[in-house]
Design an enzyme around this catalytic site. Structure first.
Site, mmCIF file in Angstrom:
data_model
loop_
_atom_site.group_PDB
_atom_site.id
_atom_site.type_symbol
_atom_site.label_atom_id
_atom_site.label_comp_id
_atom_site.label_asym_id
_atom_site.label_seq_id
_atom_site.Cartn_x
_atom_site.Cartn_y
_atom_site.Cartn_z
ATOM 1 N N GLU A 188 84.903 16.745 -31.927
ATOM 2 C CA GLU A 188 84.554 15.640 -32.824
ATOM 3 C C GLU A 188 83.044 15.447 -32.941
ATOM 4 O O GLU A 188 82.510 14.418 -32.538
ATOM 5 C CB GLU A 188 85.155 14.335 -32.283
ATOM 6 C CG GLU A 188 86.652 14.302 -32.325
ATOM 7 C CD GLU A 188 87.220 13.131 -31.534
ATOM 8 O OE1 GLU A 188 88.353 12.755 -31.818
ATOM 9 O OE2 GLU A 188 86.542 12.608 -30.636
ATOM 10 N N PRO A 189 82.337 16.398 -33.485
ATOM 11 C CA PRO A 189 80.890 16.230 -33.602
ATOM 12 C C PRO A 189 80.519 15.223 -34.693
ATOM 13 O O PRO A 189 81.105 15.226 -35.773
ATOM 14 C CB PRO A 189 80.422 17.633 -34.002
ATOM 15 C CG PRO A 189 81.588 18.224 -34.734
ATOM 16 C CD PRO A 189 82.822 17.668 -34.063
ATOM 17 N N ARG A 246 76.810 13.326 -34.500
ATOM 18 C CA ARG A 246 75.351 13.470 -34.500
ATOM 19 C C ARG A 246 74.896 14.883 -34.834
ATOM 20 O O ARG A 246 74.010 15.091 -35.658
ATOM 21 C CB ARG A 246 74.848 13.102 -33.093
ATOM 22 C CG ARG A 246 73.353 13.030 -32.958
ATOM 23 C CD ARG A 246 72.946 12.946 -31.478
ATOM 24 N NE ARG A 246 73.639 11.912 -30.732
ATOM 25 C CZ ARG A 246 73.271 10.642 -30.663
ATOM 26 N NH1 ARG A 246 72.196 10.241 -31.287
ATOM 27 N NH2 ARG A 246 73.964 9.763 -29.964
ATOM 28 N N TYR A 271 68.409 1.690 -27.599
ATOM 29 C CA TYR A 271 68.499 2.749 -26.582
ATOM 30 C C TYR A 271 67.144 3.380 -26.230
ATOM 31 O O TYR A 271 67.111 4.392 -25.530
ATOM 32 C CB TYR A 271 69.392 3.910 -27.057
ATOM 33 C CG TYR A 271 70.611 3.574 -27.870
ATOM 34 C CD1 TYR A 271 71.695 2.908 -27.305
ATOM 35 C CD2 TYR A 271 70.706 3.973 -29.204
ATOM 36 C CE1 TYR A 271 72.824 2.640 -28.060
ATOM 37 C CE2 TYR A 271 71.841 3.706 -29.953
ATOM 38 C CZ TYR A 271 72.887 3.032 -29.377
ATOM 39 O OH TYR A 271 74.006 2.775 -30.118
ATOM 40 N N CYS A 300 61.255 -10.413 -37.970
ATOM 41 C CA CYS A 300 60.614 -11.486 -37.234
ATOM 42 C C CYS A 300 61.091 -11.432 -35.783
ATOM 43 O O CYS A 300 61.853 -12.283 -35.338
ATOM 44 C CB CYS A 300 61.008 -12.791 -37.902
ATOM 45 S SG CYS A 300 59.765 -14.012 -37.691
ATOM 46 N N TYR A 349 73.772 7.775 -37.103
ATOM 47 C CA TYR A 349 73.688 6.439 -36.484
ATOM 48 C C TYR A 349 72.488 5.630 -36.961
ATOM 49 O O TYR A 349 71.932 4.837 -36.213
ATOM 50 C CB TYR A 349 73.695 6.557 -34.944
ATOM 51 C CG TYR A 349 74.919 7.275 -34.408
ATOM 52 C CD1 TYR A 349 76.178 6.703 -34.516
ATOM 53 C CD2 TYR A 349 74.818 8.540 -33.819
ATOM 54 C CE1 TYR A 349 77.304 7.359 -34.043
ATOM 55 C CE2 TYR A 349 75.941 9.205 -33.346
ATOM 56 C CZ TYR A 349 77.179 8.610 -33.459
ATOM 57 O OH TYR A 349 78.305 9.253 -32.998
HETATM 58 N N1 LLP Z 1 84.345 11.105 -30.577
HETATM 59 C C1 LLP Z 1 84.375 9.901 -29.995
HETATM 60 C C2 LLP Z 1 85.623 9.400 -29.454
HETATM 61 C C3 LLP Z 1 83.206 9.122 -29.921
HETATM 62 O O1 LLP Z 1 83.243 7.944 -29.335
HETATM 63 C C4 LLP Z 1 82.010 9.616 -30.483
HETATM 64 C C5 LLP Z 1 80.788 8.841 -30.446
HETATM 65 C C6 LLP Z 1 82.028 10.886 -31.093
HETATM 66 C C7 LLP Z 1 83.217 11.594 -31.109
HETATM 67 C C8 LLP Z 1 80.819 11.495 -31.734
HETATM 68 O O2 LLP Z 1 79.812 11.730 -30.821
HETATM 69 P P1 LLP Z 1 78.483 12.518 -31.303
HETATM 70 O O3 LLP Z 1 78.888 13.941 -31.614
HETATM 71 O O4 LLP Z 1 77.983 11.828 -32.509
HETATM 72 O O5 LLP Z 1 77.567 12.413 -30.161
HETATM 73 N N2 LLP Z 1 75.331 4.703 -31.656
HETATM 74 C C9 LLP Z 1 74.980 5.666 -30.614
HETATM 75 C C10 LLP Z 1 76.024 6.734 -30.462
HETATM 76 C C11 LLP Z 1 77.374 6.180 -30.123
HETATM 77 C C12 LLP Z 1 78.384 7.273 -30.015
HETATM 78 C C13 LLP Z 1 79.739 6.698 -30.033
HETATM 79 N N3 LLP Z 1 80.770 7.646 -29.978
HETATM 80 C C14 LLP Z 1 73.626 6.285 -30.950
HETATM 81 O O6 LLP Z 1 73.041 5.894 -31.942
HETATM 82 O O7 LLP Z 1 73.127 7.117 -30.199
#
Ligand code: LLP
Length: 431
Positions: free
Chosen positions: A290-291, A293, A334, A361, A390
């Site tokens: 599940e990519p 980012r 973060y 502000c 994100y």
């Molecule tokens: N699958 C599940 C169940 C997840 O919870 C997430 C991300 C992904 C896949 C995708 O992960 P990725 O490949 O994007 O790393 N808002 C935070 C990131 C939160 C990620 C939440 N879950 C940020 O801006 O870094």
């Protein structure tokens, strides 16, 4: 440059996907999210090709659309043959409104409401990624009402700490997500699911966290998951069809981040999984990833206009821009690193150390601290790189600031995928 879609032209302007970003800022105004459609497609293809080559034809990447959600993204995902992970009825609605094939949609979330569950079923969602027993009971009851057997994948926590930021780490036992293998809850959830008439358990899921650079934590999680698959076969006679190993592969935000070879990582994880399955004599399950980012982050950047500088001697220099935490809350949340450049001064020395401040502000409204850029003046264009994931997805209207548009670049064309919000849009729900 941190990504191969970036460059500098003869005017000394930053280019992105072949476009002059200063001209884009002029044409679309700032702040604006700019996205490189070809880069998104290229990343989908890397995942698809590597997964089918190393895991086999049944495997599939699901785009984690929490990282970027608007209609056009789902059209791209459908065209690229990707599945999708959705985490709310809103994401599902957006996908469904584009005609995205619902059998390739997987519904996540640790608290799906009754509304979410019926909405998902009514839209014909392929799979619920079931988080807990309370939810499972409702899925079973609603499936019974509809006379269907609902496919589910159980979300488990393998107890892995991937050493990423605590707020984006999800695979530990102490997590709001999923059922822990270690405590026996995972087996209980499976037993419950198997006892239900309207539930069809397809397999298991884990997601250990996000922005992870090495592939070893994924392997560590896979070892635990496969051991669980083996145990459930011998203890409950359950044959696992699908193993979803989640998302989380990292992205290069700044020069000091490592270069990531996604295909090589997938190969490494696949070899490990195949080896484990062979070792225990269980069939290789269909593998899902599940990519989010890593599909969209470096396909995006944000353009801002500089409002001015404030030099506080003995302290620091501030450069204020016409956006901030409403369009990118990630530094505030973060302390996420970003590369910042002055898009119209790419050939000037980047030796002005400063903090990039937003226009809200609130003192914490910063985009980055301690960056060195060409000395900017009011009217210069600042580009914050790698904002495809994100950012738009996490944007808010804090301080009643309208959300920027999302502009897509594709070959010689640029088009508005999401238009700039208006004051009327922002107040549309208010009586
Ligand atoms: N699958 C599940 C169940 C997840 O919870 C997430 C991300 C992904 C896949 C995708 O992960 P990725 O490949 O994007 O790393 N808002 C935070 C990131 C939160 C990620 C939440 N879950 C940020 O801006 O870094």
């Amino acid at each position: 440059m941190i990504c191969n879609n970036l460059g500098v032209n003869e005017k000394g302007h930053l280019t992105f996907a072949g476009f002059d970003t200063v001209e884009l800022a002029e044409k679309y105004q700032t702040p604006a999210y700019i996205m490189d459609e070809q880069k998104i497609r290229e990343k989908c293809r890397i995942y698809k090709k590597a997964m089918s080559e190393y895991f086999g034809g049944e495997s599939m990447p699901l785009f984690a659309s929490k990282s970027l959600c608007f209609k056009h993204i789902y059209k791209i995902m459908a065209e690229e043959g990707m599945g999708i992970d959705v985490v709310s009825s809103g994401e599902l609605y957006t996908a469904a409104s584009t005609g995205f094939p619902m059998e390739k949609a997987y519904f996540h979330g640790n608290n799906k409401t009754d509304f979410d569950i019926s909405f998902g079923m009514d839209k014909g969602i392929g799979y619920f990624m079931c988080d807990n027993a309370d939810e499972l009971k409702v899925i079973n009851a609603f499936a019974k009402d509809r006379g269907i057997k609902q496919k589910v994948i159980l979300r488990l926590t393998p107890g892995i700490d991937p050493h990423t930021h605590a707020k984006i780490s999800t695979g530990k036992v102490d997590s709001k997500f999923g059922a822990a293998i270690e405590t026996g809850q995972a087996k209980e959830l499976l037993e419950l699911a198997l006892s239900m008439d309207n539930i069809d358990v397809k397999g298991f899921h884990c997601h250990i966290g996000s922005q992870i650079f090495e592939y070893k934590p994924f392997c560590d999680a896979a070892i635990i998951m496969i051991k669980f698959i083996v145990d459930m076969k011998s203890e409950l006679g359950f044959e696992t069809d699908t193993l979803n190993i989640g998302g989380g592969m990292g992205v290069k935000y700044v020069e000091s981040d490592p270069e990531i070879d996604y295909a090589a990582n997938i190969k490494g994880i696949a070899e490990l999984i195949k080896g484990e399955c062979a070792k225990y004599g269980v069939k290789m399950p269909q593998i899902l990833m599940e990519p989010g980012r890593s599909i969209v982050a470096d396909a995006g950047l944000t353009l801002y206009t500089v409002g001015g500088r404030k030099e506080i001697s003995g302290f620091r220099n501030y450069v204020s821009i016409d956006g901030g935490m409403p369009d990118n809350p990630r530094y505030t949340l973060y302390q996420s690193p970003y590369t910042v450049v002055v898009a119209n001064k790419m050939n000037e020395k980047a030796d002005y150390e400063c903090t990039i401040a937003g226009r809200c502000c609130e003192s914490g409204d910063l985009i980055q601290e301690g960056v060195s850029i060409a000395k900017p003046v009011r009217g210069d264009i600042i580009a914050v790189l790698t904002t495809g994931a994100y950012n738009y997805a996490m944007a808010s209207n804090y301080n009643a600031i309208a959300k920027p548009p999302v502009i897509m670049l594709n070959g010689n064309d640029s088009y508005v995928a999401v238009r700039r919000e208006t004051f009327e849009d922002m107040t549309a729900c208010q009586n």
